[in-house]
Every structure is written in C-alpha cells, then in structure tokens.
Motif scaffolding. Sequence first.
Motif, PDB file in Angstrom:
ATOM      1  N   ASP A  16       0.808  -1.222   0.000  1.00 14.88           N
ATOM      2  CA  ASP A  16       0.000   0.000   0.000  1.00 14.88           C
ATOM      3  C   ASP A  16       0.842   1.274   0.000  1.00 14.88           C
ATOM      4  O   ASP A  16       0.312   2.357  -0.128  1.00 14.88           O
ATOM      5  N   GLN A  17       2.147   1.136   0.124  1.00 16.98           N
ATOM      6  CA  GLN A  17       3.010   2.323   0.098  1.00 16.98           C
ATOM      7  C   GLN A  17       3.737   2.404  -1.243  1.00 16.98           C
ATOM      8  O   GLN A  17       4.508   1.509  -1.592  1.00 16.98           O
ATOM      9  N   ALA A  18       3.491   3.500  -1.961  1.00 13.28           N
ATOM     10  CA  ALA A  18       4.118   3.689  -3.276  1.00 13.28           C
ATOM     11  C   ALA A  18       5.640   3.636  -3.170  1.00 13.28           C
ATOM     12  O   ALA A  18       6.313   3.070  -4.030  1.00 13.28           O
ATOM     13  N   LEU A  19       6.196   4.198  -2.096  1.00 11.71           N
ATOM     14  CA  LEU A  19       7.649   4.200  -1.922  1.00 11.71           C
ATOM     15  C   LEU A  19       8.186   2.764  -1.807  1.00 11.71           C
ATOM     16  O   LEU A  19       9.192   2.426  -2.415  1.00 11.71           O
ATOM     17  N   MET A  20       7.496   1.930  -1.046  1.00 11.23           N
ATOM     18  CA  MET A  20       7.936   0.531  -0.907  1.00 11.23           C
ATOM     19  C   MET A  20       7.854  -0.193  -2.246  1.00 11.23           C
ATOM     20  O   MET A  20       8.739  -0.969  -2.587  1.00 11.23           O
ATOM     21  N   ARG A  21       6.780   0.060  -3.003  1.00 15.56           N
ATOM     22  CA  ARG A  21       6.671  -0.578  -4.326  1.00 15.56           C
ATOM     23  C   ARG A  21       7.844  -0.161  -5.206  1.00 15.56           C
ATOM     24  O   ARG A  21       8.427  -0.987  -5.913  1.00 15.56           O
ATOM     25  N   LYS A  22       8.220   1.106  -5.115  1.00 22.41           N
ATOM     26  CA  LYS A  22       9.344   1.619  -5.908  1.00 22.41           C
ATOM     27  C   LYS A  22      10.662   0.953  -5.472  1.00 22.41           C
ATOM     28  O   LYS A  22      11.474   0.560  -6.300  1.00 22.41           O
ATOM     29  N   ILE A  23      10.849   0.810  -4.158  1.00 21.07           N
ATOM     30  CA  ILE A  23      12.063   0.173  -3.621  1.00 21.07           C
ATOM     31  C   ILE A  23      12.131  -1.290  -4.080  1.00 21.07           C
ATOM     32  O   ILE A  23      13.171  -1.755  -4.540  1.00 21.07           O
ATOM     33  N   ILE A  24      11.014  -2.009  -3.966  1.00 21.12           N
ATOM     34  CA  ILE A  24      10.984  -3.428  -4.363  1.00 21.12           C
ATOM     35  C   ILE A  24      11.243  -3.546  -5.863  1.00 21.12           C
ATOM     36  O   ILE A  24      12.000  -4.408  -6.309  1.00 21.12           O
ATOM     37  N   ARG A  25      10.632  -2.649  -6.640  1.00 22.21           N
ATOM     38  CA  ARG A  25      10.854  -2.644  -8.094  1.00 22.21           C
ATOM     39  C   ARG A  25      12.356  -2.473  -8.387  1.00 22.21           C
ATOM     40  O   ARG A  25      12.907  -3.140  -9.257  1.00 22.21           O
ATOM     41  N   GLY A  26      13.018  -1.582  -7.608  1.00 21.70           N
ATOM     42  CA  GLY A  26      14.458  -1.364  -7.765  1.00 21.70           C
ATOM     43  C   GLY A  26      15.263  -2.610  -7.412  1.00 21.70           C
ATOM     44  O   GLY A  26      16.213  -2.965  -8.112  1.00 21.70           O
ATOM     45  N   LEU A  27      14.874  -3.301  -6.334  1.00 25.75           N
ATOM     46  CA  LEU A  27      15.547  -4.544  -5.937  1.00 25.75           C
ATOM     47  C   LEU A  27      15.396  -5.606  -7.036  1.00 25.75           C
ATOM     48  O   LEU A  27      16.342  -6.322  -7.357  1.00 25.75           O
ATOM     49  N   LEU A  28      14.213  -5.668  -7.601  1.00 23.19           N
ATOM     50  CA  LEU A  28      13.972  -6.641  -8.676  1.00 23.19           C
ATOM     51  C   LEU A  28      14.791  -6.278  -9.909  1.00 23.19           C
ATOM     52  O   LEU A  28      15.372  -7.145 -10.559  1.00 23.19           O
ATOM     53  N   ARG A  29      14.852  -4.985 -10.221  1.00 23.14           N
ATOM     54  CA  ARG A  29      15.641  -4.536 -11.373  1.00 23.14           C
ATOM     55  C   ARG A  29      17.102  -4.916 -11.174  1.00 23.14           C
ATOM     56  O   ARG A  29      17.766  -5.390 -12.091  1.00 23.14           O
TER      57      ARG A  29
ATOM     58  N   GLU B 129       2.917 -17.850   7.275  1.00 24.86           N
ATOM     59  CA  GLU B 129       3.340 -19.086   6.611  1.00 24.86           C
ATOM     60  C   GLU B 129       2.217 -20.122   6.614  1.00 24.86           C
ATOM     61  O   GLU B 129       2.029 -20.839   5.638  1.00 24.86           O
ATOM     62  N   GLN B 130       1.448 -20.164   7.693  1.00 25.89           N
ATOM     63  CA  GLN B 130       0.363 -21.135   7.776  1.00 25.89           C
ATOM     64  C   GLN B 130      -0.710 -20.888   6.713  1.00 25.89           C
ATOM     65  O   GLN B 130      -1.270 -21.841   6.180  1.00 25.89           O
ATOM     66  N   VAL B 131      -0.986 -19.622   6.380  1.00 25.24           N
ATOM     67  CA  VAL B 131      -2.018 -19.354   5.368  1.00 25.24           C
ATOM     68  C   VAL B 131      -1.500 -19.616   3.957  1.00 25.24           C
ATOM     69  O   VAL B 131      -2.268 -19.651   3.010  1.00 25.24           O
ATOM     70  N   GLY B 132      -0.187 -19.790   3.812  1.00 19.65           N
ATOM     71  CA  GLY B 132       0.305 -20.195   2.505  1.00 19.65           C
ATOM     72  C   GLY B 132       1.408 -19.362   1.887  1.00 19.65           C
ATOM     73  O   GLY B 132       1.697 -19.505   0.702  1.00 19.65           O
ATOM     74  N   ALA B 133       2.067 -18.485   2.669  1.00 16.21           N
ATOM     75  CA  ALA B 133       3.208 -17.744   2.114  1.00 16.21           C
ATOM     76  C   ALA B 133       4.356 -18.733   1.881  1.00 16.21           C
ATOM     77  O   ALA B 133       4.595 -19.609   2.702  1.00 16.21           O
ATOM     78  N   ASN B 134       5.045 -18.577   0.750  1.00 17.60           N
ATOM     79  CA  ASN B 134       6.185 -19.456   0.462  1.00 17.60           C
ATOM     80  C   ASN B 134       7.406 -19.047   1.272  1.00 17.60           C
ATOM     81  O   ASN B 134       8.232 -19.879   1.614  1.00 17.60           O
ATOM     82  N   ALA B 135       7.529 -17.758   1.541  1.00 14.67           N
ATOM     83  CA  ALA B 135       8.646 -17.240   2.332  1.00 14.67           C
ATOM     84  C   ALA B 135       8.223 -15.936   2.977  1.00 14.67           C
ATOM     85  O   ALA B 135       7.370 -15.225   2.455  1.00 14.67           O
ATOM     86  N   VAL B 136       8.815 -15.652   4.131  1.00 12.26           N
ATOM     87  CA  VAL B 136       8.576 -14.379   4.808  1.00 12.26           C
ATOM     88  C   VAL B 136       9.936 -13.728   5.013  1.00 12.26           C
ATOM     89  O   VAL B 136      10.798 -14.291   5.683  1.00 12.26           O
ATOM     90  N   LEU B 137      10.134 -12.581   4.396  1.00 16.66           N
ATOM     91  CA  LEU B 137      11.400 -11.849   4.510  1.00 16.66           C
ATOM     92  C   LEU B 137      11.159 -10.562   5.266  1.00 16.66           C
ATOM     93  O   LEU B 137      10.142  -9.905   5.076  1.00 16.66           O
ATOM     94  N   GLN B 138      12.109 -10.204   6.118  1.00 15.02           N
ATOM     95  CA  GLN B 138      11.964  -8.970   6.871  1.00 15.02           C
ATOM     96  C   GLN B 138      12.770  -7.846   6.233  1.00 15.02           C
ATOM     97  O   GLN B 138      13.879  -8.057   5.754  1.00 15.02           O
ATOM     98  N   ASN B 139      12.153  -6.667   6.208  1.00  9.35           N
ATOM     99  CA  ASN B 139      12.839  -5.474   5.701  1.00  9.35           C
ATOM    100  C   ASN B 139      13.877  -5.020   6.709  1.00  9.35           C
ATOM    101  O   ASN B 139      13.671  -5.180   7.898  1.00  9.35           O
ATOM    102  N   PRO B 140      14.963  -4.420   6.275  1.00 10.03           N
ATOM    103  CA  PRO B 140      15.328  -4.264   4.857  1.00 10.03           C
ATOM    104  C   PRO B 140      15.905  -5.561   4.321  1.00 10.03           C
ATOM    105  O   PRO B 140      16.570  -6.299   5.030  1.00 10.03           O
ATOM    106  N   VAL B 141      15.609  -5.840   3.058  1.00  6.81           N
ATOM    107  CA  VAL B 141      16.098  -7.059   2.417  1.00  6.81           C
ATOM    108  C   VAL B 141      17.083  -6.664   1.315  1.00  6.81           C
ATOM    109  O   VAL B 141      16.941  -5.605   0.711  1.00  6.81           O
ATOM    110  N   THR B 142      18.091  -7.491   1.100  1.00  6.51           N
ATOM    111  CA  THR B 142      19.070  -7.185   0.054  1.00  6.51           C
ATOM    112  C   THR B 142      18.591  -7.784  -1.269  1.00  6.51           C
ATOM    113  O   THR B 142      17.824  -8.752  -1.263  1.00  6.51           O
ATOM    114  N   PRO B 143      19.047  -7.225  -2.398  1.00  7.78           N
ATOM    115  CA  PRO B 143      18.671  -7.795  -3.694  1.00  7.78           C
ATOM    116  C   PRO B 143      19.061  -9.275  -3.784  1.00  7.78           C
ATOM    117  O   PRO B 143      18.316 -10.087  -4.325  1.00  7.78           O
TER     118      PRO B 143
END
Length: 133
Positions: free
Chosen positions: A17-30, A108-122
């Motif tokens: 829900d945070q545009a800044l986080m989406r931008k950061i994640i997009r950068g990590l993926l890039r 994880e019980q509801v079905g997440a494959n992994a749970v990573l805590q911020n900040p995460v490295t690329p």
Amino acid sequence: MTHSSINDELQVLIIDDQALMRKIIRGLLRDAGIRNVSEAENGRDGLDQLLDFSKKFPDIIICDLHMDEMSGIEFIHKLRRSKKIRDANVPVIVLTGESDGMVLDVTEQVGANAVLQNPVTPTVLHQEIEKAV
C-alpha cells in the motif's frame, strides 16, 4: 536456462500500500535483472488483477503484510482458496517490517512461500524468488 533468461521471462506482482515501498521493491527486482513487474496497492487490488484474464499472470507475488483494505494474510488466505484464479498456488513472498513471531507463523500457515523482513538485500530477495519458482 541461465539466470538472465529466467529473469527476463519472470512476471512479478508487487502488492504494497506504500508507493515508496513498491518503488524500492521494483528497484531490488531490477537489480536482480527482473523487469516484468506489475503493482497493486492492496490485497483487494491484487486479487482483482489476478482475476483479470487480460493481464499476464504473475510467476511470483511479493506482498506486504500490513495494508489498508485487505492485509497480506487475508490476501494469501483468499488467493489459496480461490476457485476463480488461474493458479491459486502461485508463489507468494511476504516482505514485511513485522517482527512478531506469531504473525509471521500465521503468514506461513495461510500459505506464504517465504517471509522476509525489511530491509532485504537484492541477493536475498533473488535467492528466495529462485527457490519459490
């Protein structure tokens, strides 16, 4: 298949829900060589996109836990139980600032494959994506 060819093909949906986080994640993926990225502002928006057959279905979803309208846990719960979504077992990686062990267990019980805590490295993000897909 080489890393780059996997990454060139990989379709990722970011739900946060945070545009800044989406931008950061997009950068990590890039940084990991992943460019086919779509975004949703919350779990409800994410589900709507997954139900839209005109959109390319993601190979993996990166989702926040705490969002307005529909939380990450509620999103994953609905996704995993949906009969309408093309692939209800699409991998979901939760990226969160949450540190409460109970909340992370439920995630994880509801079905997440992994749970990573911020900040995460690329590197860590990329390793989890490779494990999941």
